[in-house]
Enzyme design. Structure first.
Site, PDB file in Angstrom:
ATOM      1  N   LYS A   1     -48.376   6.065  20.423  1.00 23.70           N
ATOM      2  CA  LYS A   1     -48.702   6.020  18.682  1.00 23.70           C
ATOM      3  C   LYS A   1     -48.087   4.738  18.237  1.00 23.70           C
ATOM      4  CE  LYS A   1     -44.893   9.235  18.797  1.00 23.70           C
ATOM      5  NZ  LYS A   1     -43.686   9.923  17.747  1.00 23.70           N
TER       6      LYS A   1
ATOM      7  N   TYR B   1     -27.439 -16.458   1.420  1.00 25.91           N
ATOM      8  CA  TYR B   1     -27.471 -15.527   0.301  1.00 25.91           C
ATOM      9  C   TYR B   1     -25.950 -14.813  -0.164  1.00 25.91           C
ATOM     10  CZ  TYR B   1     -32.408 -16.183  -0.607  1.00 25.91           C
ATOM     11  OH  TYR B   1     -33.610 -16.586  -1.025  1.00 25.91           O
TER      12      TYR B   1
ATOM     13  N   MET C   1     -35.641 -13.702   4.161  1.00 21.05           N
ATOM     14  CA  MET C   1     -36.771 -13.206   4.328  1.00 21.05           C
ATOM     15  C   MET C   1     -37.452 -13.905   5.668  1.00 21.05           C
ATOM     16  SD  MET C   1     -40.192 -12.859   1.801  1.00 21.05           S
ATOM     17  CE  MET C   1     -39.384 -12.080   0.602  1.00 21.05           C
TER      18      MET C   1
HETATM   19  C1  LIG Z   1     -44.245  15.314  20.415  1.00 22.06           C
HETATM   20  C2  LIG Z   1     -43.768  14.197  21.238  1.00 22.06           C
HETATM   21  N1  LIG Z   1     -43.626  13.964  22.673  1.00 22.06           N
HETATM   22  C3  LIG Z   1     -42.980  13.028  23.141  1.00 22.06           C
HETATM   23  C4  LIG Z   1     -42.557  11.723  22.323  1.00 22.06           C
HETATM   24  C5  LIG Z   1     -41.822  10.529  23.119  1.00 22.06           C
HETATM   25  O1  LIG Z   1     -40.569  10.580  22.680  1.00 22.06           O
HETATM   26  P1  LIG Z   1     -39.722   9.534  23.295  1.00 22.06           P
HETATM   27  O2  LIG Z   1     -40.273   8.123  22.753  1.00 22.06           O
HETATM   28  O3  LIG Z   1     -38.359   9.734  22.742  1.00 22.06           O
HETATM   29  O4  LIG Z   1     -39.748   9.410  24.522  1.00 22.06           O
HETATM   30  C6  LIG Z   1     -42.686  11.935  20.881  1.00 22.06           C
HETATM   31  C7  LIG Z   1     -42.248  10.909  20.042  1.00 22.06           C
HETATM   32  O5  LIG Z   1     -41.632  11.141  18.945  1.00 22.06           O
HETATM   33  C8  LIG Z   1     -43.331  13.089  20.396  1.00 22.06           C
HETATM   34  O6  LIG Z   1     -43.375  13.270  18.970  1.00 22.06           O
END
Ligand SMILES: Cc1ncc(COP(=O)(O)O)c(C=O)c1O
Length: 357
Positions: free
Chosen positions: A34, A254, A302
């Site tokens: 993701k 800055y 930046m």
């Molecule tokens: C439902 C779920 N499983 C697994 C993971 C993987 O977690 P990690 O990156 O801590 O291994 C996540 C990450 O947020 C998650 O939301």
């Protein structure tokens, strides 16, 4: 051309995937990709992870991208669908849903014939105390029984709130998970993210769901990736674009927040918060040049930051590792009061992206 570059080391990603296989040899691996593979770039990461059993994403758009790139492994939508009309895409792209509230169960049942004909599993989420998503222990057994009666193949799923720490909630979460699992046998099960993969070998069950460990960053506050035998996948680097010799008492950047305590050589590096490098740091922060740590001084702007190169060889064009194998992203994160996950995910579109340093 301005040099702020993200390099992705595919062999490190494969090494880390193999680490998961070593640690959980009897489980299938759902690689969490993701958020653009935790900021690493989905395309290159999928190619390196092609030996994974499945992928996990947070929404339909992320799943469709994987299908459009030609990958056929199962994909779990870890938050399920957000409305019933998404079910058409679920069927079209053959995606597996998490269900965590009652409406999702109805949406799924309304499409049960097509879903089950495709051999898709349904992931049923237990809220065992994290209080984010899922059915409570008092509700979930009935949900699973109903789904089973409708012909669904179910995976009981849970997520730890504190797998990275010793917290009393861990025992409660495990206890509830095992209770539900026992009441619903036969059922597949999945509860381990990266930290839990290390910490709870007895809870690997059918599917483990590694995220951060695949990318070679640590899920723990007190263990670094070398200790865990993981390899950083991303190297974020830039170049020195200016050198300034300053006198004791002069300031840098800055707010003139840094004052030279002696005569110093300061290098300006072509990266800043516009690229995703964090601006606020609470502890001394460093970059790496030729594997040596070099202090960041003054405020990050930046497009640029300043480093103290008084005692090292540095010239215009010298490459600077912002994070990677020598300056761990977790250490930059720690200096900035955050976690590696956030820094990796919040890189902007600006740095150029290449494979392998
Ligand atoms: C439902 C779920 N499983 C697994 C993971 C993987 O977690 P990690 O990156 O801590 O291994 C996540 C990450 O947020 C998650 O939301």
């Amino acid at each position: 051309m301005r040099q702020a570059t993200v390099y992705i080391d595919s062999s490190a990603l494969q090494y880390n995937l193999n680490r998961v296989k070593q640690l959980a040899p009897h489980s299938k691996i759902v690689s969490m990709v993701k958020a653009n593979a935790y900021g690493h770039g989905i395309k290159d990461c999928l190619a390196a992870l092609d030996r994974t059993d499945a992928f996990g994403v947070a929404c339909l758009e992320e799943a469709i991208e994987i299908r459009q790139l030609g990958y056929t492994q199962p994909i779990t939508l870890i938050e399920g669908v957000f409305s019933e009309d998404e079910m058409t895409h679920v069927i079209q792209y053959q995606l597996e849903c998490m269900v965590h509230h009652a409406q999702q169960v109805e949406w799924l049942i309304a499409h049960k014939n097509a879903y089950n004909a495709l051999g898709l599993k349904v992931w049923v989420k237990l809220n065992s105390g994290m209080n984010r998503l899922g059915f409570k222990i008092t509700e979930i057994i009935a949900v699973i029984q109903r789904l089973k009666a409708e012909g669904f193949s179910c995976v009981l799923a849970m997520h730890f709130a504190n797998a990275d720490a010793d917290h009393p909630l861990n025992e409660q979460q495990i206890d509830q998970f095992l209770q539900v699992k026992q009441a619903c046998e036969p059922i597949m099960a999945s509860c381990c993210n990266s930290a839990a993969i290390f910490k709870y070998p007895e809870l690997h069950f059918d599917f483990v769901r590694p995220g951060i460990m695949l990318y070679g960053a640590t899920p723990f506050a007190d263990k670094n990736v070398h200790t865990l035998d993981l390899k950083p996948v991303m190297t974020f680097s830039a170049e020195i674009i200016a050198l300034n010799h300053i006198q004791q008492g002069e300031h840098v950047g800055y707010g003139s927040s840094f004052t030279a305590t002696k005569n110093m050589k300061i290098a300006i590096v072509s990266v800043g918060y516009g690229d995703g490098y964090p601006r606020a740091y609470l502890k001394p922060n460093f970059v790496a040049i030729n594997q040596k740590l070099v202090p960041v001084v003054g405020r990050v702007s930046m497009d640029m930051l300043a480093i103290d190169v008084t005692d090292i060889e540095a010239e215009i064009g010298t490459r600077v590792e912002l994070w990677g194998k020598h300056r761990l992203v977790d250490d930059v994160a720690d200096a900035n009061g955050t976690i590696g996950y956030e820094l990796l995910c919040r890189l902007t579109q600006r740095p150029s992206r290449r494979k392998n340093p």
